[in-house]
Enzyme design. Structure first.
Site, PDB file in Angstrom:
ATOM      1  N   ALA A  17     173.100  18.730 -33.682  1.00  8.43           N
ATOM      2  CA  ALA A  17     173.351  17.453 -34.358  1.00  8.43           C
ATOM      3  C   ALA A  17     172.049  16.668 -34.331  1.00  8.43           C
ATOM      4  CB  ALA A  17     174.447  16.693 -33.621  1.00  8.43           C
TER       5      ALA A  17
ATOM      6  N   GLY B 247     175.213  21.803 -32.206  1.00  9.59           N
ATOM      7  CA  GLY B 247     175.983  21.923 -33.445  1.00  9.59           C
ATOM      8  C   GLY B 247     175.617  23.156 -34.256  1.00  9.59           C
TER       9      GLY B 247
ATOM     10  N   GLU C 246     177.564  25.857 -32.737  1.00  5.99           N
ATOM     11  CA  GLU C 246     178.965  25.609 -33.110  1.00  5.99           C
ATOM     12  C   GLU C 246     179.231  25.955 -34.577  1.00  5.99           C
ATOM     13  OE1 GLU C 246     178.452  21.652 -31.456  1.00  5.99           O
ATOM     14  OE2 GLU C 246     180.280  21.930 -30.287  1.00  5.99           O
TER      15      GLU C 246
ATOM     16  N   GLU D 165     173.959  20.190 -24.827  1.00  4.76           N
ATOM     17  CA  GLU D 165     174.419  18.788 -24.857  1.00  4.76           C
ATOM     18  C   GLU D 165     174.374  18.109 -23.497  1.00  4.76           C
ATOM     19  OE1 GLU D 165     175.859  21.308 -26.412  1.00  4.76           O
ATOM     20  OE2 GLU D 165     176.320  20.725 -28.469  1.00  4.76           O
TER      21      GLU D 165
HETATM   22  N1  COA Z   1     167.843  16.338 -33.941  1.00  3.67           N
HETATM   23  C1  COA Z   1     166.854  15.672 -34.552  1.00  3.67           C
HETATM   24  N2  COA Z   1     165.605  16.151 -34.676  1.00  3.67           N
HETATM   25  C2  COA Z   1     165.365  17.357 -34.143  1.00  3.67           C
HETATM   26  C3  COA Z   1     166.360  18.105 -33.486  1.00  3.67           C
HETATM   27  C4  COA Z   1     167.642  17.535 -33.395  1.00  3.67           C
HETATM   28  N3  COA Z   1     168.667  18.187 -32.818  1.00  3.67           N
HETATM   29  N4  COA Z   1     165.806  19.253 -33.046  1.00  3.67           N
HETATM   30  C5  COA Z   1     164.522  19.224 -33.437  1.00  3.67           C
HETATM   31  N5  COA Z   1     164.263  18.084 -34.089  1.00  3.67           N
HETATM   32  C6  COA Z   1     162.974  17.644 -34.682  1.00  3.67           C
HETATM   33  C7  COA Z   1     161.973  17.226 -33.628  1.00  3.67           C
HETATM   34  O1  COA Z   1     162.216  15.889 -33.233  1.00  3.67           O
HETATM   35  C8  COA Z   1     160.696  17.399 -34.393  1.00  3.67           C
HETATM   36  O2  COA Z   1     160.566  16.321 -35.294  1.00  3.67           O
HETATM   37  P1  COA Z   1     159.122  15.558 -35.449  1.00  3.67           P
HETATM   38  O3  COA Z   1     158.182  16.646 -35.935  1.00  3.67           O
HETATM   39  O4  COA Z   1     159.382  14.510 -36.473  1.00  3.67           O
HETATM   40  O5  COA Z   1     158.763  15.072 -34.093  1.00  3.67           O
HETATM   41  C9  COA Z   1     160.950  18.625 -35.229  1.00  3.67           C
HETATM   42  O6  COA Z   1     162.372  18.757 -35.327  1.00  3.67           O
HETATM   43  C10 COA Z   1     160.407  19.893 -34.615  1.00  3.67           C
HETATM   44  O7  COA Z   1     160.954  20.031 -33.301  1.00  3.67           O
HETATM   45  P2  COA Z   1     160.065  20.211 -31.989  1.00  3.67           P
HETATM   46  O8  COA Z   1     160.842  19.724 -30.818  1.00  3.67           O
HETATM   47  O9  COA Z   1     158.706  19.618 -32.182  1.00  3.67           O
HETATM   48  O10 COA Z   1     159.925  21.799 -31.945  1.00  3.67           O
HETATM   49  P3  COA Z   1     159.683  22.702 -30.656  1.00  3.67           P
HETATM   50  O11 COA Z   1     159.375  24.062 -31.169  1.00  3.67           O
HETATM   51  O12 COA Z   1     158.725  22.077 -29.726  1.00  3.67           O
HETATM   52  O13 COA Z   1     161.102  22.744 -29.894  1.00  3.67           O
HETATM   53  C11 COA Z   1     163.503  22.951 -29.770  1.00  3.67           C
HETATM   54  C12 COA Z   1     162.208  23.348 -30.526  1.00  3.67           C
HETATM   55  C13 COA Z   1     164.671  23.475 -30.592  1.00  3.67           C
HETATM   56  C14 COA Z   1     163.504  23.585 -28.398  1.00  3.67           C
HETATM   57  C15 COA Z   1     163.570  21.409 -29.638  1.00  3.67           C
HETATM   58  O14 COA Z   1     163.340  20.842 -30.922  1.00  3.67           O
HETATM   59  C16 COA Z   1     164.871  20.890 -29.123  1.00  3.67           C
HETATM   60  O15 COA Z   1     165.146  20.989 -27.931  1.00  3.67           O
HETATM   61  N6  COA Z   1     165.717  20.298 -30.022  1.00  3.67           N
HETATM   62  C17 COA Z   1     166.945  19.684 -29.638  1.00  3.67           C
HETATM   63  C18 COA Z   1     168.003  20.683 -29.318  1.00  3.67           C
HETATM   64  C19 COA Z   1     169.287  20.020 -28.886  1.00  3.67           C
HETATM   65  O16 COA Z   1     169.351  19.384 -27.854  1.00  3.67           O
HETATM   66  N7  COA Z   1     170.334  20.167 -29.706  1.00  3.67           N
HETATM   67  C20 COA Z   1     171.630  19.676 -29.401  1.00  3.67           C
HETATM   68  C21 COA Z   1     171.841  18.349 -29.989  1.00  3.67           C
HETATM   69  S1  COA Z   1     173.499  17.803 -29.625  1.00  3.67           S
END
Ligand code: COA
Length: 264
Positions: free
Chosen positions: A69, A115, A118, A138
């Protein structure tokens, strides 16, 4: 053939197979309210379309299927009612996928987190690329999976493993996801869409009513007692024996030719 594009989704249709791409690669295809709204409309439309017999869902780019999400939107939640509604609205979209009479195939091409995991779990078939990563992180944000993860992950991989993943928030790779039946196949990223299309077109060539009844028997039947599930299976089987496609399928076999199913 490319069709209507939604703000956050791409749709293309090849024969009777639709391909939906979640298209926010700069945000790793995170599920904003707009994505969920677009998905709701598109899934409802695809369920009704007579020309579509199978749907593939994937994420844009080579890094992510869906990274969860949208955390920017999530962060604004701060009251019980809105929070509950947030979860329910995502659940409703994913239930629309799971209850579809046409199979949805998740082609997981990278991160499938929160999500995203999911969404894949709501699909009937899941395959992934070797670089895929699954998780329900989460708990790191102070919440729990809210789009069905506590229920579907547990049903798919069992309580022991699902509890480990949900409570630790750790990610697992494609090999582990395959070993625990989150996905049925793992392929190189370059082969992912080809494999998904092969699965979709194979199913699309089968009798649609039989595909639909199989989905119902498996997904509804497995939530029932064995007696109820067997009863559902027998009733669906009986109904299919009255279909024109059953006649066509058996006749085609006996005449040693390919069947031409009409969905009737
Ligand atoms: N919601 C909003 N933005 C997200 C996102 C999310 N769930 N997951 C990634 N992004 C965005 C980042 O903020 C970043 O945006 P920016 O370039 O404007 O800063 C962009 O996507 C790239 O992500 P980034 O974190 O820089 O990539 P990474 O390779 O370093 O890490 C992940 C990848 C997937 C490990 C990391 O993005 C992450 O942990 N995301 C969240 C996962 C999560 O907790 N999901 C559950 C949500 S309920």
């Amino acid at each position: 053939m490319t069709e209507t594009t939604y703000q956050t989704l791409l749709l293309s249709v090849n024969g009777s197979v639709a391909e939906v791409t979640i298209n926010r690669p700069d945000k790793l295809n995170a599920l904003s309210a707009q994505v969920l709204n677009d998905l709701r409309h598109l899934v409802a439309d695809l369920r009704e379309r007579e020309d579509i017999r199978a749907v593939i869902i994937t994420g844009a780019g080579e890094k992510a299927f869906v990274a969860g999400a949208d955390i920017g939107e999530l962060a604004a939640l701060n009251d019980w009612e809105t929070g509950t509604e947030f979860a329910r609205s995502g659940q409703a979209v994913f239930s629309l996928i799971e209850t579809s009479p046409k199979p949805f195939i998740a082609a997981v091409n990278g991160f499938a987190l929160g999500g995203g995991c999911e969404l894949a779990l709501a699909c009937h078939i899941r395959i992934c690329s070797e670089n895929a990563k699954f998780g329900q992180p989460e708990v790191n944000l102070g919440i729990i999976p809210g789009y069905g993860g506590t229920q579907r992950l547990t049903r798919v991989m069992g309580r022991t493993y699902a509890t480990d993943l949900i409570l630790t928030g750790r990610m697992i790779n494609a090999t582990e996801a395959h070993a625990h039946e989150i996905v049925s196949r793992v392929v190189p990223l370059t082969d992912l869409m080809k494999t998904a299309r092969e699965i979709a077109s194979t199913i699309a060539a089968k009798a649609p009513l039989a595909v639909r009844a199989s989905i119902e028997a498996i997904f509804m039947g497995s939530e029932e007692t064995i007696e109820e599930g067997l009863d559902r299976e027998a009733t669906l089987f009986g109904r299919l024996t009255t279909s024109a496609d059953f006649h066509e399928g058996t006749t085609a076999f006996l005449e040693k030719r390919a069947a031409n199913f009409q969905g009737q």
